[in-house]
Design a protein around this motif. Structure first.
Motif, short mmCIF file in Angstrom:
data_model
loop_
_atom_site.label_atom_id
_atom_site.label_comp_id
_atom_site.label_asym_id
_atom_site.label_seq_id
_atom_site.Cartn_x
_atom_site.Cartn_y
_atom_site.Cartn_z
N LYS A 38 0.84 -1.21 0.00
CA LYS A 38 0.00 0.00 0.00
C LYS A 38 0.87 1.26 0.00
CE LYS A 38 -4.27 1.47 2.25
NZ LYS A 38 -5.21 1.21 3.37
N LEU A 39 1.96 1.20 0.78
CA LEU A 39 2.87 2.34 0.86
C LEU A 39 3.54 2.60 -0.49
CD1 LEU A 39 4.32 4.55 2.45
CD2 LEU A 39 6.00 2.85 3.19
N LEU A 40 3.90 1.52 -1.21
CA LEU A 40 4.53 1.69 -2.52
C LEU A 40 3.62 2.47 -3.47
CD1 LEU A 40 6.27 -1.75 -3.10
CD2 LEU A 40 7.31 0.41 -2.43
N LYS A 41 2.32 2.20 -3.40
CA LYS A 41 1.38 2.95 -4.25
C LYS A 41 1.33 4.42 -3.81
CE LYS A 41 -1.43 -0.62 -6.23
NZ LYS A 41 -2.75 -0.98 -6.74
N MET A 42 1.42 4.65 -2.49
CA MET A 42 1.49 6.03 -1.99
C MET A 42 2.74 6.73 -2.52
SD MET A 42 0.39 5.53 2.00
CE MET A 42 1.02 7.13 2.51
N MET A 43 3.82 5.93 -2.70
CA MET A 43 5.09 6.49 -3.15
C MET A 43 5.18 6.58 -4.67
SD MET A 43 7.67 4.52 -0.51
CE MET A 43 9.14 5.50 -0.80
N ASN A 44 4.07 6.28 -5.35
CA ASN A 44 4.00 6.47 -6.81
C ASN A 44 4.56 5.29 -7.59
OD1 ASN A 44 2.96 8.12 -8.73
ND2 ASN A 44 4.43 9.76 -8.49
N MET A 45 4.44 4.06 -7.01
CA MET A 45 5.00 2.91 -7.70
C MET A 45 4.00 1.76 -7.74
SD MET A 45 8.50 0.86 -6.97
CE MET A 45 9.26 -0.13 -8.24
N ASP A 46 3.82 1.21 -8.93
CA ASP A 46 3.02 0.01 -9.12
C ASP A 46 3.98 -1.04 -9.66
OD1 ASP A 46 0.97 -1.71 -9.30
OD2 ASP A 46 0.02 -0.82 -11.07
N MET A 47 4.25 -2.10 -8.88
CA MET A 47 5.30 -3.02 -9.31
C MET A 47 4.85 -4.47 -9.25
SD MET A 47 7.99 -3.25 -6.21
CE MET A 47 8.89 -4.40 -7.22
N ASN A 48 5.68 -5.33 -9.80
CA ASN A 48 5.43 -6.76 -9.79
C ASN A 48 5.39 -7.27 -8.35
OD1 ASN A 48 6.57 -9.64 -9.66
ND2 ASN A 48 5.94 -9.44 -11.80
N GLU A 49 4.25 -7.86 -7.95
CA GLU A 49 4.05 -8.27 -6.56
C GLU A 49 5.01 -9.40 -6.15
OE1 GLU A 49 0.32 -9.82 -3.89
OE2 GLU A 49 -0.05 -8.31 -5.43
N GLU A 50 5.27 -10.31 -7.07
CA GLU A 50 6.15 -11.45 -6.78
C GLU A 50 7.58 -10.96 -6.49
OE1 GLU A 50 7.59 -15.36 -9.22
OE2 GLU A 50 5.55 -14.63 -9.60
N HIS A 51 8.04 -10.00 -7.32
CA HIS A 51 9.38 -9.43 -7.13
C HIS A 51 9.46 -8.67 -5.80
CE1 HIS A 51 13.24 -7.69 -8.03
NE2 HIS A 51 12.76 -6.46 -8.03
N ALA A 52 8.41 -7.90 -5.51
CA ALA A 52 8.39 -7.12 -4.26
C ALA A 52 8.40 -8.04 -3.05
CB ALA A 52 7.14 -6.23 -4.24
N LEU A 53 7.67 -9.16 -3.11
CA LEU A 53 7.62 -10.10 -1.98
C LEU A 53 8.98 -10.76 -1.75
CD1 LEU A 53 5.95 -11.49 0.19
CD2 LEU A 53 5.23 -13.19 -1.52
N LEU A 54 9.68 -11.08 -2.85
CA LEU A 54 11.01 -11.67 -2.74
C LEU A 54 11.97 -10.71 -2.02
CD1 LEU A 54 13.05 -13.93 -3.50
CD2 LEU A 54 13.43 -12.70 -5.64
N LEU A 55 11.94 -9.43 -2.40
CA LEU A 55 12.80 -8.43 -1.76
C LEU A 55 12.38 -8.19 -0.31
CD1 LEU A 55 13.15 -5.75 -4.63
CD2 LEU A 55 14.71 -7.61 -4.04
N PHE A 56 11.07 -8.23 -0.07
CA PHE A 56 10.55 -8.05 1.29
C PHE A 56 11.08 -9.15 2.20
CE2 PHE A 56 7.47 -8.93 4.62
CZ PHE A 56 7.11 -7.68 5.08
N THR A 57 11.04 -10.39 1.72
CA THR A 57 11.51 -11.54 2.51
C THR A 57 13.01 -11.44 2.77
OG1 THR A 57 9.80 -12.88 1.45
CG2 THR A 57 11.53 -14.06 2.62
N THR A 58 13.76 -10.98 1.77
CA THR A 58 15.21 -10.82 1.92
C THR A 58 15.53 -9.76 2.98
OG1 THR A 58 15.46 -11.34 -0.43
CG2 THR A 58 17.35 -10.34 0.66
N ALA A 59 14.75 -8.69 2.99
CA ALA A 59 15.00 -7.58 3.94
C ALA A 59 14.55 -7.92 5.35
CB ALA A 59 14.28 -6.32 3.46
N ASP A 60 13.65 -8.92 5.48
CA ASP A 60 13.08 -9.28 6.79
C ASP A 60 14.08 -10.13 7.58
OD1 ASP A 60 11.45 -9.81 8.95
OD2 ASP A 60 10.22 -11.31 7.87
N LYS A 61 15.16 -9.49 8.04
CA LYS A 61 16.22 -10.20 8.76
C LYS A 61 15.70 -10.78 10.08
CE LYS A 61 19.43 -8.95 5.78
NZ LYS A 61 19.92 -9.95 4.80
N SER A 62 14.71 -10.10 10.68
CA SER A 62 14.18 -10.54 11.98
C SER A 62 13.20 -11.71 11.82
CB SER A 62 13.47 -9.38 12.69
OG SER A 62 12.44 -8.86 11.85
N GLN A 63 12.84 -12.04 10.56
CA GLN A 63 11.91 -13.14 10.25
C GLN A 63 10.61 -13.05 11.03
OE1 GLN A 63 14.20 -16.76 10.72
NE2 GLN A 63 15.22 -16.48 8.74
#
Length: 743
Positions: free
Chosen positions: A157-182
């Motif tokens: 939702k925040l990405l849309k606020m920031m003016n970006m509509d992107m591939n959800e699968e790619h975004a989820l992969l990056l999200f999981t990578t960044a989630d160091k705290s799991q």
């Protein structure tokens, strides 16, 4: 920012919060609780009875803090609240000031010093820190429940606020990578990492690898090659490469090699040194010792107005904003006021009135904060003899030594001095009794009032009597203060050539100036090589709109006065043009506009002896974090880039890229636009980003204008500005610039 807050008592006090009065008028004074938020950059405030904060502002938007009664609103309540409890926050752009009254002087000082400390911290932030802070600001906006974490649904939702509509699968992969705290959610720091992965600049990575010997880093030699071949920086390129590594490389390990990583390379390209604007032109680089008439002078029309010229508010704030914007000529319309005090407003209209003495005091206080070069006070005087004497008294007593009252060094005032000689001086532009050196024994004299008084007083009375020549009595005390800018009525170019003195100034409405330009362009150029000319918007512009200043600069008109309060292309050009030469408000005219016998005609630049056309190639590569226009959820910008050339008629041109659907975040165009520039010394290039709309007019997104001669070649970022001319970081365009001799 946290450690700085913990070690500063003022910031600690701001974090606790304070009850202060927010003042909008003499009668509107309401208690609000103000508190510095945890991010150390946002101030929230609410009514005393409210549970939640209902308003906030970012300190990044604050330009300055003024102590005491330094606004008209606080002056109006000076009898109620002492100055040591009052202060004003001044915002960038056209956002109104915030006037506040603290409960105690100590509380006011804590906020004044605390905000100044935070503003200084913001100013001293590096590019990387500024970007991190910008990302954190978005994190706080998206964290609706304020628990300091965001799940994937909230991030999307925040990405849309920031003016970006992107591939959800790619975004989820990056999200999981960044989630160091799991934890299936991101905290502030994890979100910053997620954002940086998301915004990896493929076009910059490709450029980096093209010059990297090993694909991992740029050695000094690699960077030297890039600077020499792409940025066309051949002088001391090895030393320059070493300096850039030292300045922009964030990794200590890379610095010791020495080498530059992709992060350092991107930081350099996004810095002021990687900007399209030539850094050497940010300082004063022109000769400032020539006569005043050899310079373009940044000028304001109806400076006292904050809005339109029929019903708008008159305010000393108009003078503060104009002078801070670099204006060196401001206008004062004076009329007889009550209690023997002259007032300033737009005659025969419903605009509000301010005291002449307050205007003079404001000009005196702010004249030399941005530039030390002279300020011209252009009087539009409708006062009778008695109040003219009051005007003269105020000018002398308030301005003191700043006001130029006599020729420099006792010289006879026939020739114009230079901006350098007039540093720190305020010059009065008005009529003068008799000749320049006459001994003025008479207390008053009638002088034909033919040059400006009918300029824009738009009323039925003026329409009925506008063609009649009026007589105005002038008093000696005010006349004596006119030294180098005597206003005279223009008769003809021939008359001026034979009879006029360099210190005489004629004023033209835009219509009259355009008429003379078409009838005798070269004669107008020669006239402006000898003496000053002022051009102002016609009085028919009741909405305080502007004409394009470029056509007047093309013929060497020095004082092209615009309504600074009105945003638009015209003010973009004015800001862009005067961005050069240290933003000092004076630009040296090209030599072909300074020669008394010049043969330059803007309609036929190819006929003049100094004709050297150039070719401009602009490859519009990409855009970064363009501002979102619509608050409507799911609405995303479809950006396109327009490049506009302003200059002599043959240089006027516009081209644009295609639009990119649904991506204001990191659009890629990779399109080349080509222009012929016939008179490079006068050309201005304006970049405009628009949101494409097939059903209606495109919406404005951002802009940047600069002189053609100030453009740096190579790979450059263009840091976009808002409609008001204020920065909107980190919004930018990435381009490649090529400039060659035209065949």
């Amino acid at each position: 920012m946290d450690s700085r807050i913990q070690s500063d008592d003022n910031l600690q006090r701001m974090m606790v919060g304070s009850m202060m009065r927010k003042v909008k008028s003499r009668t509107w004074k309401k208690q609000r609780h103000f508190r510095l938020q945890e991010d150390g950059l946002t101030v929230g405030y609410k009514s005393s009875w409210a549970r939640k904060i209902h308003s906030a502002f970012s300190l990044c938007d604050v330009e300055a803090v003024r102590e005491g009664h330094q606004s008209e609103i606080l002056l109006s309540i000076a009898d109620e609240f002492p100055p040591d409890r009052c202060f004003t926050l001044v915002f960038r752009g056209r956002r109104g000031n915030l006037d506040l009254v603290a409960e105690t002087a100590a509380e006011a000082q804590a906020w004044i010093h605390g905000i100044r400390t935070l503003l200084e911290n913001i100013e001293n932030m590096g590019e990387s820190e500024k970007l991190d802070q910008w990302i954190c600001d978005w994190f706080h906006k998206g964290d609706k429940n304020k628990d300091g974490r965001m799940n994937f649904k909230e991030v999307r939702k925040l990405l849309k606020m920031m003016n970006m509509d992107m591939n959800e699968e790619h975004a989820l992969l990056l999200f999981t990578t960044a989630d160091k705290s799991q934890t299936d959610s991101l905290n502030n720091e994890e979100f910053v990492q997620f954002y940086k992965m998301l915004t990896e600049r493929e076009e910059v990575v490709g450029l980096f690898q093209e010059y990297s010997s090993d694909g991992e880093k740029l050695s000094v030699c690699d960077l030297e090659d890039f600077l020499r071949e792409e940025q066309l920086e051949s002088e001391n390129s090895q030393q320059r490469a070493s300096e850039l590594i030292d300045r922009y490389e964030p990794s200590d390990g890379a610095k010791t090699l020495p080498a530059m990583s992709i992060d350092g390379f991107l930081m350099y390209l996004c810095s002021s040194e990687g900007s399209i604007f030539n850094l050497e032109h940010k300082g004063i680089y022109q000769d400032m010792t020539l006569p005043l008439c050899h310079y373009f002078i940044c000028s304001s029309h109806n400076t006292y107005l904050l809005e339109d010229q029929l019903r708008g508010q008159s305010s000393v704030e108009g003078y503060i904003q104009a002078l801070k914007r670099g204006c060196r000529c401001v206008e004062v319309d004076c009329w007889d006021g009550a209690n023997g005090e002259p007032v300033v407003y737009h005659g025969h209209t419903l605009t509000s009135k301010i005291l002449f003495k307050d205007v003079v005091a404001t000009v005196g206080n702010y004249a030399f904060k941005v530039s030390e070069h002279p300020v011209i006070l252009s009087l539009e005087n409708h006062c009778g003899i008695d109040q003219q004497r009051v005007m003269a008294m105020h000018l002398s007593s308030i301005l003191g030594d700043k006001l130029l009252k006599a020729p420099l060094n006792g010289r006879t005032p026939y020739d114009l001095p230079s901006p350098e000689e007039l540093k720190g001086k305020i010059i009065l532009k008005w009529k003068k009794i008799g000749g320049i050196t006459d001994n003025l024994d008479a207390a008053e004299e009638d002088v034909s009032d033919e040059d400006e008084t009918d300029k824009d007083n738009f009323s039925s009375e003026d329409q009925n009597h506008g063609n009649k020549k009026s007589k105005q009595s002038l008093c000696a005390e005010l006349s004596d203060l006119v030294v180098y800018c005597k206003s005279v009525h223009f008769r003809s170019f021939e008359h001026s050539r034979i009879h006029s003195k360099p210190i005489e100034v004629s004023s033209f409405s835009e219509f009259k100036a355009r008429k003379y330009l078409k009838e005798a362009g070269t004669e107008f150029v020669r006239h402006n090589a000898r003496q000053l000319t002022r051009v102002y918007p016609t009085g028919m512009r009741t909405d305080s709109s502007n004409f394009c200043p470029q056509e007047m600069w093309n013929i060497g008109c020095q004082i092209v006065a615009l309504n600074v309060q009105t945003a638009g292309m015209e003010m973009d050009l004015n800001d862009g043009f005067f961005r050069q030469n240290g933003s000092c408000g004076y630009i040296l005219k090209p030599d072909f506009l300074r020669k008394p016998e010049s043969n330059f005609d803007p309609e036929r630049p190819q006929d003049f002896e100094g004709y050297h056309p150039q070719r401009l190639l602009i490859r519009v590569i990409s855009g970064q974090q363009l501002p979102k226009l619509s608050k409507k959820e799911g609405s995303i910008v479809d950006p396109l880039v327009k490049v506009e050339i302003y200059g002599v008629p043959q240089d006027q041109a516009k081209q644009e890229t295609r639009h990119i659907d649904n991506n204001g975040f990191n659009p890629i165009w990779n399109e080349t636009l080509e222009f012929a520039i016939h008179t490079p010394d006068l050309a201005i290039v304006r970049f405009v980003v628009e949101d494409y709309d097939k059903a209606s007019r495109n919406d404005f997104v951002g802009q940047y204008a600069l002189p053609f001669k100030s453009i740096q070649p190579g790979y450059r970022h263009i840091h976009l500005l808002s409609k008001d001319g204020t920065s909107i970081p980190p919004s930018s365009l990435f381009v490649h610039i090529g400039i060659t001799e035209a065949s």
